[in-house]
Design a protein around this motif. Structure first.
Motif, PDB file in Angstrom:
ATOM      1  N   THR A  13      19.489  29.339  43.055  1.00  0.00           N
ATOM      2  CA  THR A  13      20.508  30.274  42.576  1.00  0.00           C
ATOM      3  C   THR A  13      21.467  30.549  43.725  1.00  0.00           C
ATOM      4  OG1 THR A  13      19.126  32.178  43.180  1.00  0.00           O
ATOM      5  CG2 THR A  13      18.977  31.368  40.902  1.00  0.00           C
ATOM      6  N   ALA A  52      25.331  32.440  45.008  1.00  0.00           N
ATOM      7  CA  ALA A  52      26.499  33.291  44.824  1.00  0.00           C
ATOM      8  C   ALA A  52      27.653  32.651  45.578  1.00  0.00           C
ATOM      9  CB  ALA A  52      26.238  34.695  45.372  1.00  0.00           C
ATOM     10  N   ARG A  68      38.145  35.314  41.264  1.00  0.00           N
ATOM     11  CA  ARG A  68      37.464  34.300  40.454  1.00  0.00           C
ATOM     12  C   ARG A  68      38.422  33.202  40.028  1.00  0.00           C
ATOM     13  NH1 ARG A  68      33.682  38.307  36.754  1.00  0.00           N
ATOM     14  NH2 ARG A  68      31.862  38.325  38.160  1.00  0.00           N
ATOM     15  N   LYS A 116      29.584  29.777  31.537  1.00  0.00           N
ATOM     16  CA  LYS A 116      29.445  30.974  30.711  1.00  0.00           C
ATOM     17  C   LYS A 116      30.746  31.225  29.956  1.00  0.00           C
ATOM     18  CE  LYS A 116      28.193  35.862  30.844  1.00  0.00           C
ATOM     19  NZ  LYS A 116      27.780  37.009  31.697  1.00  0.00           N
ATOM     20  N   SER A 135      32.717  33.109  35.752  1.00  0.00           N
ATOM     21  CA  SER A 135      31.803  34.179  36.150  1.00  0.00           C
ATOM     22  C   SER A 135      30.450  33.597  36.539  1.00  0.00           C
ATOM     23  CB  SER A 135      31.631  35.197  35.019  1.00  0.00           C
ATOM     24  OG  SER A 135      31.139  34.561  33.845  1.00  0.00           O
ATOM     25  N   SER A 136      30.027  32.517  35.840  1.00  0.00           N
ATOM     26  CA  SER A 136      28.772  31.855  36.200  1.00  0.00           C
ATOM     27  C   SER A 136      28.706  30.495  35.513  1.00  0.00           C
ATOM     28  CB  SER A 136      27.556  32.696  35.782  1.00  0.00           C
ATOM     29  OG  SER A 136      27.467  32.794  34.372  1.00  0.00           O
ATOM     30  N   TYR A 161      21.899  27.431  39.476  1.00  0.00           N
ATOM     31  CA  TYR A 161      22.645  28.477  38.783  1.00  0.00           C
ATOM     32  C   TYR A 161      23.609  29.105  39.780  1.00  0.00           C
ATOM     33  CZ  TYR A 161      23.817  32.881  36.530  1.00  0.00           C
ATOM     34  OH  TYR A 161      24.516  33.935  35.985  1.00  0.00           O
ATOM     35  N   ASP A 173      26.679  32.126  40.427  1.00  0.00           N
ATOM     36  CA  ASP A 173      27.502  33.289  40.082  1.00  0.00           C
ATOM     37  C   ASP A 173      28.723  33.293  40.973  1.00  0.00           C
ATOM     38  OD1 ASP A 173      26.293  34.646  37.940  1.00  0.00           O
ATOM     39  OD2 ASP A 173      24.842  35.630  39.259  1.00  0.00           O
ATOM     40  N   PHE A 230      32.013  35.496  42.557  1.00  0.00           N
ATOM     41  CA  PHE A 230      32.440  36.857  42.863  1.00  0.00           C
ATOM     42  C   PHE A 230      33.787  36.846  43.566  1.00  0.00           C
ATOM     43  CE2 PHE A 230      27.811  37.009  42.813  1.00  0.00           C
ATOM     44  CZ  PHE A 230      27.556  38.131  42.044  1.00  0.00           C
ATOM     45  N   ARG A 263      22.267  42.778  44.500  1.00  0.00           N
ATOM     46  CA  ARG A 263      22.029  41.559  43.733  1.00  0.00           C
ATOM     47  C   ARG A 263      21.748  40.358  44.624  1.00  0.00           C
ATOM     48  NH1 ARG A 263      26.520  40.811  39.185  1.00  0.00           N
ATOM     49  NH2 ARG A 263      25.109  39.091  38.702  1.00  0.00           N
ATOM     50  N   TYR A 320      19.389  35.600  45.231  1.00  0.00           N
ATOM     51  CA  TYR A 320      20.007  34.287  45.455  1.00  0.00           C
ATOM     52  C   TYR A 320      19.319  33.531  46.587  1.00  0.00           C
ATOM     53  CZ  TYR A 320      23.779  36.122  42.556  1.00  0.00           C
ATOM     54  OH  TYR A 320      24.504  36.653  41.524  1.00  0.00           O
TER      55      TYR A 320
END
Length: 220
Positions: free
Chosen positions: A41, A43, A49, A72, A80-81, A93, A95, A97, A113, A117
Motif C-alpha cells: 500500500t 501514499a 491530485r 476509484k 483519489s486511489s 494499492y 492513495d 494526496f 493514516r 502504508y
C-alpha cells in the motif's frame, strides 16, 4: 535510474531535470519491491491530485492500463486511489494526496493514516510547500511498517526548500540539538541519485529538449 529502482534504502531521493524519467523510475521501483510477492500500500503526495493525475496517473496508466489498474470512480486524471493487479491478484494499492493535507488544520488526519502504508512517494517536491516538521512526523509513522520506504522526486531545488534543508544539499552543519540529530539519522539512512543528462528520456526521444527547457527557465 536502475540503481535507484534496485535500492533498498529506507529513504531514496531522485533528482534532476524535467523529462529525465523520475516518475517512471519511482513506479518501477514500487513494482520491483513486489518481487517477493507481498501486497503493498502506497501514499503518493503531490501539489494537487490533478497534478498527480498528469504525472503519476499517466505513468501508471501507460505501464499498467486498465484492466490491470482499477481507478476509484474511473478517475485517473484527478485520482483519489487505484488498485494495480497482476491477473486477478491485487499487488499494489495507491492513495493520492494533494499538499493541502499538510495544512495544520488537517495534517493530523493524514499522518494518522500513514501507519497503514508500506511507502510514501513525494512527487515533484519542488512544486509544492512542506515542512521538515511534517516530514519527520510522517516518517516516524512510516517506519512502523514491516518494509517501509520513502521516495522523493524533484527537479532542481532552491537552497531554502525543505528537501534542500532536510538533506543539507547546499551545506553541512554538525547536529547539536536532539531535533537535528534525528534529522541526521534520516540522512544516514538515505541514498541520493542524480540521473545524468545523457540518460534523460525526453532528450533521447527529442534531441535538444534539455536546452529548450533551460532556455525557457532563463526567460522566466
Amino acid at each position: 535510474a536502475a540503481k535507484f529502482i534496485q535500492s533498498d534504502a529506507l529513504y531514496t531521493l531522485l533528482f534532476w531535470d524535467h523529462g529525465v524519467g523520475k516518475t517512471t523510475a519511482c513506479f518501477m521501483r514500487i513494482l520491483a519491491r513486489h518481487k517477493d510477492g507481498a501486497f503493498q500500500t502506497w501514499a503518493v503526495v503531490g501539489g494537487t491530485r490533478k497534478q498527480l493525475g498528469y504525472t503519476v496517473g499517466r505513468t501508471i496508466d501507460h505501464w499498467c492500463p486498465e484492466p490491470y489498474t482499477v481507478w476509484k470512480n474511473g478517475a485517473k486524471d484527478n485520482p483519489s486511489s487505484c488498485m494495480i493487479q497482476k491477473g486477478d491478484t491485487p499487488i499494489v494499492y495507491v492513495d493520492f494526496f494533494g499538499a493541502a493535507y499538510f495544512h495544520e488544520e488537517v495534517a493530523d488526519d493524514f499522518f494518522e493514516r500513514l501507519s497503514v502504508y508500506d511507502g510514501v512517494w513525494f512527487d515533484d517536491a519542488d512544486r509544492w510547500s512542506f515542512s521538515i516538521k511534517h516530514f519527520v512526523q510522517a516518517v516516524r509513522l512510516i517506519r512502523a511498517c514491516p518494509k517501509p520506504s520513502v521516495q522523493i522526486t524533484s527537479n532542481f531545488l532552491p537552497q531554502d526548500h525543505w528537501v534542500s534543508q532536510m538533506w543539507q544539499l547546499f551545506y553541512k552543519l554538525p547536529p547539536e540539538t536532539e531535533k537535528e540529530r534525528a534529522q541526521e539519522r534520516i540522512r544516514q539512512q538515505s541514498v541520493i541519485f542524480h540521473i545524468p543528462d545523457e540518460e534523460n528520456a525526453a532528450e533521447l526521444i527529442s534531441p535538444g529538449y534539455l536546452s529548450r527547457c533551460r532556455d525557457m527557465k532563463e526567460l522566466l
